[in-house]
Design a protein around this motif. Structure first.
Motif, PDB file in Angstrom:
ATOM      1  N   ARG A  28       4.046  11.318  -6.833  1.00  0.00           N
ATOM      2  CA  ARG A  28       4.856  10.980  -5.675  1.00  0.00           C
ATOM      3  C   ARG A  28       4.463   9.614  -5.138  1.00  0.00           C
ATOM      4  O   ARG A  28       3.702   8.893  -5.756  1.00  0.00           O
ATOM      5  CB  ARG A  28       4.698  12.074  -4.636  1.00  0.00           C
ATOM      6  N   ARG A  29       4.963   9.258  -3.969  1.00  0.00           N
ATOM      7  CA  ARG A  29       4.713   7.927  -3.380  1.00  0.00           C
ATOM      8  C   ARG A  29       3.245   7.591  -3.240  1.00  0.00           C
ATOM      9  O   ARG A  29       2.826   6.469  -3.474  1.00  0.00           O
ATOM     10  CB  ARG A  29       5.350   7.874  -1.981  1.00  0.00           C
ATOM     11  N   VAL A  30       2.452   8.558  -2.789  1.00  0.00           N
ATOM     12  CA  VAL A  30       1.027   8.338  -2.545  1.00  0.00           C
ATOM     13  C   VAL A  30       0.231   9.242  -3.473  1.00  0.00           C
ATOM     14  O   VAL A  30       0.488  10.439  -3.556  1.00  0.00           O
ATOM     15  CB  VAL A  30       0.663   8.642  -1.076  1.00  0.00           C
ATOM     16  N   VAL A  31      -0.721   8.647  -4.183  1.00  0.00           N
ATOM     17  CA  VAL A  31      -1.542   9.400  -5.129  1.00  0.00           C
ATOM     18  C   VAL A  31      -3.003   9.284  -4.715  1.00  0.00           C
ATOM     19  O   VAL A  31      -3.495   8.179  -4.470  1.00  0.00           O
ATOM     20  CB  VAL A  31      -1.360   8.875  -6.571  1.00  0.00           C
ATOM     21  N   ILE A  32      -3.666  10.428  -4.653  1.00  0.00           N
ATOM     22  CA  ILE A  32      -5.106  10.448  -4.436  1.00  0.00           C
ATOM     23  C   ILE A  32      -5.743  10.770  -5.776  1.00  0.00           C
ATOM     24  O   ILE A  32      -5.507  11.839  -6.344  1.00  0.00           O
ATOM     25  CB  ILE A  32      -5.509  11.497  -3.385  1.00  0.00           C
ATOM     26  N   LEU A  33      -6.517   9.813  -6.291  1.00  0.00           N
ATOM     27  CA  LEU A  33      -7.198  10.007  -7.572  1.00  0.00           C
ATOM     28  C   LEU A  33      -8.568  10.621  -7.314  1.00  0.00           C
ATOM     29  O   LEU A  33      -9.449   9.978  -6.754  1.00  0.00           O
ATOM     30  CB  LEU A  33      -7.359   8.679  -8.312  1.00  0.00           C
ATOM     31  N   GLY A  34      -8.730  11.862  -7.704  1.00  0.00           N
ATOM     32  CA  GLY A  34      -9.968  12.583  -7.482  1.00  0.00           C
ATOM     33  C   GLY A  34      -9.968  13.204  -6.099  1.00  0.00           C
ATOM     34  O   GLY A  34      -9.346  12.689  -5.166  1.00  0.00           O
ATOM     35  N   PHE A  35     -10.628  14.333  -5.992  1.00  0.00           N
ATOM     36  CA  PHE A  35     -10.617  15.049  -4.716  1.00  0.00           C
ATOM     37  C   PHE A  35     -12.017  15.564  -4.426  1.00  0.00           C
ATOM     38  O   PHE A  35     -12.506  16.483  -5.077  1.00  0.00           O
ATOM     39  CB  PHE A  35      -9.629  16.221  -4.790  1.00  0.00           C
ATOM     40  N   PHE A  36     -12.660  14.924  -3.441  1.00  0.00           N
ATOM     41  CA  PHE A  36     -13.963  15.404  -2.997  1.00  0.00           C
ATOM     42  C   PHE A  36     -13.960  15.383  -1.473  1.00  0.00           C
ATOM     43  O   PHE A  36     -12.903  15.501  -0.858  1.00  0.00           O
ATOM     44  CB  PHE A  36     -15.089  14.561  -3.622  1.00  0.00           C
ATOM     45  N   ARG A  37     -15.080  15.240  -0.848  1.00  0.00           N
ATOM     46  CA  ARG A  37     -15.179  15.425   0.603  1.00  0.00           C
ATOM     47  C   ARG A  37     -14.294  14.480   1.411  1.00  0.00           C
ATOM     48  O   ARG A  37     -13.638  14.906   2.361  1.00  0.00           O
ATOM     49  CB  ARG A  37     -16.629  15.306   1.044  1.00  0.00           C
ATOM     50  N   ALA A  38     -14.272  13.203   1.065  1.00  0.00           N
ATOM     51  CA  ALA A  38     -13.441  12.261   1.825  1.00  0.00           C
ATOM     52  C   ALA A  38     -11.964  12.623   1.695  1.00  0.00           C
ATOM     53  O   ALA A  38     -11.218  12.590   2.677  1.00  0.00           O
ATOM     54  CB  ALA A  38     -13.689  10.829   1.362  1.00  0.00           C
ATOM     55  N   ALA A  39     -11.533  12.989   0.501  1.00  0.00           N
ATOM     56  CA  ALA A  39     -10.134  13.378   0.296  1.00  0.00           C
ATOM     57  C   ALA A  39      -9.826  14.685   1.020  1.00  0.00           C
ATOM     58  O   ALA A  39      -8.738  14.847   1.576  1.00  0.00           O
ATOM     59  CB  ALA A  39      -9.832  13.513  -1.194  1.00  0.00           C
ATOM     60  N   SER A  40     -10.781  15.605   1.027  1.00  0.00           N
ATOM     61  CA  SER A  40     -10.602  16.858   1.749  1.00  0.00           C
ATOM     62  C   SER A  40     -10.424  16.589   3.243  1.00  0.00           C
ATOM     63  O   SER A  40      -9.541  17.163   3.893  1.00  0.00           O
ATOM     64  CB  SER A  40     -11.803  17.772   1.504  1.00  0.00           C
ATOM     65  N   ALA A  41     -11.253  15.696   3.794  1.00  0.00           N
ATOM     66  CA  ALA A  41     -11.149  15.336   5.208  1.00  0.00           C
ATOM     67  C   ALA A  41      -9.828  14.613   5.487  1.00  0.00           C
ATOM     68  O   ALA A  41      -9.180  14.856   6.510  1.00  0.00           O
ATOM     69  CB  ALA A  41     -12.338  14.476   5.617  1.00  0.00           C
ATOM     70  N   LEU A  42      -9.425  13.731   4.581  1.00  0.00           N
ATOM     71  CA  LEU A  42      -8.158  13.016   4.727  1.00  0.00           C
ATOM     72  C   LEU A  42      -6.989  13.999   4.739  1.00  0.00           C
ATOM     73  O   LEU A  42      -6.090  13.907   5.581  1.00  0.00           O
ATOM     74  CB  LEU A  42      -7.977  11.996   3.601  1.00  0.00           C
ATOM     75  N   LEU A  43      -6.992  14.931   3.827  1.00  0.00           N
ATOM     76  CA  LEU A  43      -5.921  15.924   3.766  1.00  0.00           C
ATOM     77  C   LEU A  43      -5.842  16.716   5.070  1.00  0.00           C
ATOM     78  O   LEU A  43      -4.755  16.938   5.610  1.00  0.00           O
ATOM     79  CB  LEU A  43      -6.135  16.856   2.577  1.00  0.00           C
ATOM     80  N   SER A  44      -6.977  17.119   5.597  1.00  0.00           N
ATOM     81  CA  SER A  44      -7.004  17.846   6.863  1.00  0.00           C
ATOM     82  C   SER A  44      -6.444  16.987   7.993  1.00  0.00           C
ATOM     83  O   SER A  44      -5.707  17.470   8.855  1.00  0.00           O
ATOM     84  CB  SER A  44      -8.432  18.295   7.181  1.00  0.00           C
ATOM     85  N   GLU A  45      -6.775  15.709   7.974  1.00  0.00           N
ATOM     86  CA  GLU A  45      -6.281  14.784   9.001  1.00  0.00           C
ATOM     87  C   GLU A  45      -4.762  14.629   8.893  1.00  0.00           C
ATOM     88  O   GLU A  45      -4.055  14.608   9.906  1.00  0.00           O
ATOM     89  CB  GLU A  45      -6.975  13.436   8.837  1.00  0.00           C
ATOM     90  N   ILE A  46      -4.255  14.539   7.682  1.00  0.00           N
ATOM     91  CA  ILE A  46      -2.803  14.442   7.484  1.00  0.00           C
ATOM     92  C   ILE A  46      -2.128  15.719   7.964  1.00  0.00           C
ATOM     93  O   ILE A  46      -1.091  15.673   8.636  1.00  0.00           O
ATOM     94  CB  ILE A  46      -2.464  14.151   6.006  1.00  0.00           C
ATOM     95  N   GLU A  47      -2.698  16.868   7.624  1.00  0.00           N
ATOM     96  CA  GLU A  47      -2.125  18.151   8.069  1.00  0.00           C
ATOM     97  C   GLU A  47      -2.065  18.215   9.591  1.00  0.00           C
ATOM     98  O   GLU A  47      -1.108  18.744  10.154  1.00  0.00           O
ATOM     99  CB  GLU A  47      -2.962  19.318   7.539  1.00  0.00           C
ATOM    100  N   ARG A  48      -3.070  17.668  10.255  1.00  0.00           N
ATOM    101  CA  ARG A  48      -3.146  17.716  11.714  1.00  0.00           C
ATOM    102  C   ARG A  48      -2.191  16.717  12.360  1.00  0.00           C
ATOM    103  O   ARG A  48      -1.519  17.026  13.326  1.00  0.00           O
ATOM    104  CB  ARG A  48      -4.596  17.435  12.143  1.00  0.00           C
ATOM    105  N   ARG A  49      -2.116  15.503  11.816  1.00  0.00           N
ATOM    106  CA  ARG A  49      -1.361  14.430  12.458  1.00  0.00           C
ATOM    107  C   ARG A  49       0.086  14.296  12.005  1.00  0.00           C
ATOM    108  O   ARG A  49       0.953  13.923  12.787  1.00  0.00           O
ATOM    109  CB  ARG A  49      -2.047  13.088  12.210  1.00  0.00           C
ATOM    110  N   ASN A  50       0.338  14.527  10.708  1.00  0.00           N
ATOM    111  CA  ASN A  50       1.673  14.272  10.165  1.00  0.00           C
ATOM    112  C   ASN A  50       1.912  15.138   8.929  1.00  0.00           C
ATOM    113  O   ASN A  50       1.964  14.619   7.810  1.00  0.00           O
ATOM    114  CB  ASN A  50       1.794  12.781   9.822  1.00  0.00           C
ATOM    115  N   PRO A  51       2.075  16.448   9.104  1.00  0.00           N
ATOM    116  CA  PRO A  51       2.203  17.340   7.942  1.00  0.00           C
ATOM    117  C   PRO A  51       3.398  17.037   7.040  1.00  0.00           C
ATOM    118  O   PRO A  51       3.366  17.354   5.853  1.00  0.00           O
ATOM    119  CB  PRO A  51       2.314  18.734   8.560  1.00  0.00           C
ATOM    120  N   VAL A  52       4.413  16.389   7.550  1.00  0.00           N
ATOM    121  CA  VAL A  52       5.581  16.032   6.744  1.00  0.00           C
ATOM    122  C   VAL A  52       5.173  15.077   5.622  1.00  0.00           C
ATOM    123  O   VAL A  52       5.750  15.080   4.539  1.00  0.00           O
ATOM    124  CB  VAL A  52       6.685  15.412   7.634  1.00  0.00           C
TER     125      VAL A  52
END
Length: 192
Positions: A28-52
């Motif tokens: 899709r438009r935005v790709v996260i390569l690899g998923f560890f703690r920073a990506a986990s925190a980022l995902l949580s932040e996106i879910e909280r601020r802008n889930p769309v």
């Protein structure tokens, strides 16, 4: 063995089965390569601020637990090794607009962020690439490799610690802790 437990690799061409397995050109438009703690925190932040925004996101990782958890949450996740150029090609990284490399070099096996940035830049000359630097000396190398922005987590950690020092000096450490406790209570991270 991973296919036997329901995880499909990029050689599986039936992405429509569950909508999350991936395949040729599916990023899709935005790709996260690899998923560890920073990506986990980022995902949580996106879910909280802008889930769309989650609908515009693809994660590529080879951890079966991460894959399963993200897929169960309805995220677009592709199972694959981010250090493998074929994985990046088949995942459609060449079509993404923003690519985030959030894994520090210390956790990458057989690769480093500079090498990954070079591969990604070759596959996608127009994408914005955000990379992570472990060492301050790595920042210039990552920009030279083609990164558009480089994060240095110790800088953001230091800024946060400084606000804690300021709060303690002002007698507001309990308030600062209450703010953090509230943030932690809201988080639903994949990697706690």
């Amino acid at each position: 063995p991973l296919k036997r437990i329901g995880i499909r690799d990029l050689d599986h061409g039936h992405a429509h089965d569950a909508g999350h397995e991936g395949g040729h050109g599916e990023a899709r438009r935005v790709v996260i390569l690899g998923f560890f703690r920073a990506a986990s925190a980022l995902l949580s932040e996106i879910e909280r601020r802008n889930p769309v925004f989650l609908d515009q996101l693809t994660v590529i990782d080879f951890n079966p637990n991460v894959f399963r958890t993200l897929a169960d949450r309805g995220l677009h996740v592709i199972y694959g090794d981010i250090s493998n150029v074929d994985t990046l090609v088949h995942a459609g990284v060449g079509k993404a607009e923003l690519i985030i490399l959030s894994i520090p070099d210390a956790l990458l096996k057989g690769a480093n962020n500079e090498k990954l940035v070079r591969h990604v830049r070759t596959l996608n000359p127009t994408a914005k690439i955000v990379a992570t630097a472990d060492l301050l000396a790595d920042v210039a190398d990552l920009y030279a490799a083609g990164a558009d922005y480089v994060t240095v987590t110790r800088i953001s950690d230091a800024q946060e610690l400084y606000t804690v020092i300021e709060a303690a000096a002002a007698g507001l450490l309990d308030d600062k802790r209450a703010e953090m406790d509230a943030q932690l209570a809201e988080r639903k991270e994949v990697l706690p």
